[in-house]
Design a protein around this motif. Structure first.
Motif, PDB file in Angstrom:
ATOM      1  N   LEU A 106      24.082 -18.924  -2.487  1.00 10.30           N
ATOM      2  CA  LEU A 106      25.128 -19.664  -3.085  1.00 10.30           C
ATOM      3  C   LEU A 106      24.893 -20.956  -3.710  1.00 10.30           C
ATOM      4  CD1 LEU A 106      27.035 -19.468   0.278  1.00 10.30           C
ATOM      5  CD2 LEU A 106      27.468 -17.992  -1.546  1.00 10.30           C
ATOM      6  N   ILE A 107      23.840 -21.618  -3.481  1.00 12.29           N
ATOM      7  CA  ILE A 107      23.606 -22.643  -4.447  1.00 12.29           C
ATOM      8  C   ILE A 107      22.383 -22.062  -5.362  1.00 12.29           C
ATOM      9  CG2 ILE A 107      22.349 -25.027  -4.228  1.00 12.29           C
ATOM     10  CD1 ILE A 107      25.402 -25.144  -3.532  1.00 12.29           C
ATOM     11  N   LYS A 108      22.427 -22.363  -6.467  1.00 10.96           N
ATOM     12  CA  LYS A 108      21.257 -21.703  -7.613  1.00 10.96           C
ATOM     13  C   LYS A 108      20.149 -22.733  -7.272  1.00 10.96           C
ATOM     14  CE  LYS A 108      23.706 -18.290  -8.412  1.00 10.96           C
ATOM     15  NZ  LYS A 108      23.548 -16.936  -8.019  1.00 10.96           N
ATOM     16  N   LYS A 109      18.882 -22.290  -7.054  1.00 15.14           N
ATOM     17  CA  LYS A 109      17.686 -23.063  -7.208  1.00 15.14           C
ATOM     18  C   LYS A 109      17.417 -23.773  -8.566  1.00 15.14           C
ATOM     19  CE  LYS A 109      15.746 -20.953  -3.014  1.00 15.14           C
ATOM     20  NZ  LYS A 109      14.570 -20.430  -2.703  1.00 15.14           N
ATOM     21  N   LYS A 110      18.288 -24.607  -8.973  1.00 15.60           N
ATOM     22  CA  LYS A 110      17.791 -25.195 -10.329  1.00 15.60           C
ATOM     23  C   LYS A 110      17.249 -26.565 -10.001  1.00 15.60           C
ATOM     24  CE  LYS A 110      22.510 -26.188 -10.919  1.00 15.60           C
ATOM     25  NZ  LYS A 110      23.244 -25.535 -10.016  1.00 15.60           N
ATOM     26  N   ALA A 167      19.648 -25.419   3.559  1.00 12.48           N
ATOM     27  CA  ALA A 167      18.467 -24.212   3.494  1.00 12.48           C
ATOM     28  C   ALA A 167      19.351 -22.806   3.283  1.00 12.48           C
ATOM     29  CB  ALA A 167      17.622 -24.404   4.546  1.00 12.48           C
ATOM     30  N   PHE A 168      20.332 -22.624   4.132  1.00  9.35           N
ATOM     31  CA  PHE A 168      20.915 -21.316   4.344  1.00  9.35           C
ATOM     32  C   PHE A 168      21.580 -21.001   2.931  1.00  9.35           C
ATOM     33  CE2 PHE A 168      24.674 -18.593   5.327  1.00  9.35           C
ATOM     34  CZ  PHE A 168      23.839 -17.320   5.783  1.00  9.35           C
ATOM     35  N   PHE A 169      22.602 -21.962   2.702  1.00  4.31           N
ATOM     36  CA  PHE A 169      23.420 -21.785   1.397  1.00  4.31           C
ATOM     37  C   PHE A 169      22.485 -21.616   0.239  1.00  4.31           C
ATOM     38  CE2 PHE A 169      26.882 -24.606   3.524  1.00  4.31           C
ATOM     39  CZ  PHE A 169      27.290 -23.250   4.242  1.00  4.31           C
ATOM     40  N   ILE A 215      32.863 -16.103  -1.165  1.00  3.60           N
ATOM     41  CA  ILE A 215      32.525 -17.828  -1.937  1.00  3.60           C
ATOM     42  C   ILE A 215      31.737 -17.836  -2.868  1.00  3.60           C
ATOM     43  CG2 ILE A 215      31.398 -19.756  -1.257  1.00  3.60           C
ATOM     44  CD1 ILE A 215      31.968 -19.351   1.666  1.00  3.60           C
ATOM     45  N   GLY A 216      30.673 -16.560  -2.994  1.00  9.06           N
ATOM     46  CA  GLY A 216      29.806 -16.440  -4.148  1.00  9.06           C
ATOM     47  C   GLY A 216      30.517 -15.991  -5.292  1.00  9.06           C
ATOM     48  N   PHE A 217      31.538 -15.066  -5.135  1.00 15.51           N
ATOM     49  CA  PHE A 217      32.533 -14.751  -6.370  1.00 15.51           C
ATOM     50  C   PHE A 217      33.177 -15.778  -6.859  1.00 15.51           C
ATOM     51  CE2 PHE A 217      36.783 -13.441  -7.449  1.00 15.51           C
ATOM     52  CZ  PHE A 217      36.459 -12.732  -8.675  1.00 15.51           C
ATOM     53  N   ILE A 218      33.755 -16.893  -6.013  1.00 19.49           N
ATOM     54  CA  ILE A 218      34.409 -17.884  -6.577  1.00 19.49           C
ATOM     55  C   ILE A 218      33.489 -18.816  -7.370  1.00 19.49           C
ATOM     56  CG2 ILE A 218      35.491 -20.050  -5.913  1.00 19.49           C
ATOM     57  CD1 ILE A 218      36.742 -18.335  -3.644  1.00 19.49           C
ATOM     58  N   LEU A 219      32.533 -19.126  -6.882  1.00 22.46           N
ATOM     59  CA  LEU A 219      31.185 -19.945  -7.382  1.00 22.46           C
ATOM     60  C   LEU A 219      30.713 -19.467  -8.740  1.00 22.46           C
ATOM     61  CD1 LEU A 219      29.188 -21.071  -4.326  1.00 22.46           C
ATOM     62  CD2 LEU A 219      30.593 -22.751  -5.828  1.00 22.46           C
ATOM     63  N   ASP A 220      30.421 -18.213  -8.825  1.00 19.69           N
ATOM     64  CA  ASP A 220      30.231 -17.551 -10.121  1.00 19.69           C
ATOM     65  C   ASP A 220      31.144 -17.746 -11.142  1.00 19.69           C
ATOM     66  OD1 ASP A 220      27.777 -16.911  -9.156  1.00 19.69           O
ATOM     67  OD2 ASP A 220      28.121 -14.978  -8.598  1.00 19.69           O
ATOM     68  N   TYR A 221      32.309 -17.465 -10.717  1.00 18.12           N
ATOM     69  CA  TYR A 221      33.559 -17.848 -11.563  1.00 18.12           C
ATOM     70  C   TYR A 221      33.722 -19.029 -11.979  1.00 18.12           C
ATOM     71  CZ  TYR A 221      37.779 -16.485 -14.017  1.00 18.12           C
ATOM     72  OH  TYR A 221      38.583 -16.159 -14.921  1.00 18.12           O
ATOM     73  N   LEU A 222      33.410 -19.966 -11.239  1.00 18.52           N
ATOM     74  CA  LEU A 222      33.671 -21.393 -11.703  1.00 18.52           C
ATOM     75  C   LEU A 222      32.405 -21.862 -12.507  1.00 18.52           C
ATOM     76  CD1 LEU A 222      34.766 -23.075  -8.071  1.00 18.52           C
ATOM     77  CD2 LEU A 222      36.039 -22.861 -10.323  1.00 18.52           C
ATOM     78  N   ARG A 223      31.182 -21.342 -12.193  1.00 20.80           N
ATOM     79  CA  ARG A 223      30.267 -21.727 -13.238  1.00 20.80           C
ATOM     80  C   ARG A 223      30.227 -21.354 -14.432  1.00 20.80           C
ATOM     81  NH1 ARG A 223      26.834 -19.674  -8.369  1.00 20.80           N
ATOM     82  NH2 ARG A 223      26.362 -21.850  -7.064  1.00 20.80           N
ATOM     83  N   HIS A 224      31.137 -19.984 -14.551  1.00 22.86           N
ATOM     84  CA  HIS A 224      31.367 -19.656 -15.982  1.00 22.86           C
ATOM     85  C   HIS A 224      32.564 -19.892 -16.654  1.00 22.86           C
ATOM     86  CE1 HIS A 224      27.933 -17.308 -13.942  1.00 22.86           C
ATOM     87  NE2 HIS A 224      27.588 -17.414 -15.341  1.00 22.86           N
ATOM     88  N   HIS A 225      33.294 -20.580 -16.050  1.00 27.87           N
ATOM     89  CA  HIS A 225      34.724 -21.023 -16.476  1.00 27.87           C
ATOM     90  C   HIS A 225      34.407 -22.048 -17.631  1.00 27.87           C
ATOM     91  CE1 HIS A 225      38.746 -22.526 -16.609  1.00 27.87           C
ATOM     92  NE2 HIS A 225      39.262 -21.296 -15.780  1.00 27.87           N
ATOM     93  N   PRO A 226      35.151 -21.684 -18.796  1.00 26.34           N
ATOM     94  CA  PRO A 226      35.005 -22.474 -19.977  1.00 26.34           C
ATOM     95  C   PRO A 226      35.511 -23.924 -19.669  1.00 26.34           C
ATOM     96  CG  PRO A 226      36.946 -21.195 -20.129  1.00 26.34           C
ATOM     97  CD  PRO A 226      36.082 -20.732 -18.980  1.00 26.34           C
ATOM     98  N   HIS A 227      35.912 -24.362 -18.752  1.00 25.85           N
ATOM     99  CA  HIS A 227      36.545 -25.703 -18.516  1.00 25.85           C
ATOM    100  C   HIS A 227      35.502 -26.473 -17.462  1.00 25.85           C
ATOM    101  CE1 HIS A 227      39.856 -25.770 -21.040  1.00 25.85           C
ATOM    102  NE2 HIS A 227      39.981 -24.639 -20.409  1.00 25.85           N
ATOM    103  N   LYS A 228      34.753 -25.726 -16.551  1.00 23.23           N
ATOM    104  CA  LYS A 228      33.931 -26.091 -15.792  1.00 23.23           C
ATOM    105  C   LYS A 228      34.517 -27.144 -14.652  1.00 23.23           C
ATOM    106  CE  LYS A 228      30.200 -24.200 -17.523  1.00 23.23           C
ATOM    107  NZ  LYS A 228      29.787 -22.999 -17.049  1.00 23.23           N
ATOM    108  N   PRO A 229      35.654 -26.586 -13.961  1.00 22.97           N
ATOM    109  CA  PRO A 229      36.473 -27.313 -13.200  1.00 22.97           C
ATOM    110  C   PRO A 229      35.547 -28.512 -12.116  1.00 22.97           C
ATOM    111  CG  PRO A 229      36.788 -25.240 -12.500  1.00 22.97           C
ATOM    112  CD  PRO A 229      35.825 -25.274 -13.740  1.00 22.97           C
ATOM    113  N   LEU A 282      36.728 -17.830   4.643  1.00 31.18           N
ATOM    114  CA  LEU A 282      35.972 -16.930   3.484  1.00 31.18           C
ATOM    115  C   LEU A 282      34.723 -16.370   3.858  1.00 31.18           C
ATOM    116  CD1 LEU A 282      38.551 -18.078   2.284  1.00 31.18           C
ATOM    117  CD2 LEU A 282      37.608 -17.770   0.052  1.00 31.18           C
ATOM    118  N   THR A 283      34.365 -15.124   3.546  1.00 29.38           N
ATOM    119  CA  THR A 283      33.051 -14.645   3.664  1.00 29.38           C
ATOM    120  C   THR A 283      32.074 -15.337   2.552  1.00 29.38           C
ATOM    121  OG1 THR A 283      33.378 -12.692   2.079  1.00 29.38           O
ATOM    122  CG2 THR A 283      34.014 -12.581   4.565  1.00 29.38           C
ATOM    123  N   HIS A 284      30.508 -15.180   2.610  1.00 34.32           N
ATOM    124  CA  HIS A 284      29.743 -15.662   1.732  1.00 34.32           C
ATOM    125  C   HIS A 284      29.982 -14.874   0.336  1.00 34.32           C
ATOM    126  CE1 HIS A 284      27.372 -17.238   5.221  1.00 34.32           C
ATOM    127  NE2 HIS A 284      28.237 -18.361   4.718  1.00 34.32           N
ATOM    128  N   GLY A 285      30.209 -13.473   0.682  1.00 39.96           N
ATOM    129  CA  GLY A 285      30.547 -12.797  -0.906  1.00 39.96           C
ATOM    130  C   GLY A 285      31.732 -13.349  -1.421  1.00 39.96           C
TER     131      GLY A 285
END
Length: 148
Positions: free
Chosen positions: A28-32, A21-23, A66-80, A61-64
């Motif tokens: 950090l987790i997008k509500k899709k 619930a917190f994440f 972690i959020g930066f890393i997740l956003d980068y991964l979500r938009h990375h062309p290879h979607k690791p 790591l702080t939530h900020g």
């Protein structure tokens, strides 16, 4: 399994219901995922993100950050994070979050995931090359998700 309910996420990622619930509430987790509460369905991508959040959080790591890393991964062309564990059998799938010793700025290095260095550097060599690196093995996260 490619669809999970909240109890599955808790069991596989070893997080509590309040963590889920917190994440989600802090973004950090997008509500899709469709549904609400216990009935909400989560994708394999969501499961991998929960696993990554837990791993990064346990390394301080702080939530900020972690959020930066997740956003980068979500938009990375290879979607690791969408790959299955078989994808990582021929090369390492490391995410390296570190600080540039010259500038003091934090950065993410993805060359070890998809670049020519992927099969060259060992984990000990990565630790020598980077200042206090946080190293996440995407292959291990994928294996956990694949065996769920």
């Amino acid at each position: 399994m490619d669809e999970f309910i909240k109890k599955d996420i808790e069991r596989i990622a070893k997080v509590t219901a309040s963590n889920v619930a917190f994440f989600t509430s802090v973004g950090l987790i997008k509500k899709k995922a469709p549904g609400r509460g216990r009935a909400r369905k989560y994708s394999r991508q969501d499961l991998l993100e929960f696993l990554l959040i837990k791993s990064l959080n346990s390394r301080g790591l702080t939530h900020g950050k972690i959020g930066f890393i997740l956003d980068y991964l979500r938009h990375h062309p290879h979607k690791p994070l969408v790959h299955r564990s078989e994808y990582y059998t021929s090369s390492r799938g490391y995410l390296i979050f570190s600080t540039d010793p010259a500038t003091g700025k934090e950065y993410i290095d993805f060359r070890h995931i998809f670049g020519e260095e992927a099969c060259v550097l060992s984990e000990s060599e990565i630790k020598e090359k980077y200042k206090d690196p946080v190293i996440i093995d995407f292959g291990e996260l994928a294996r956990i998700a694949d065996t769920a």
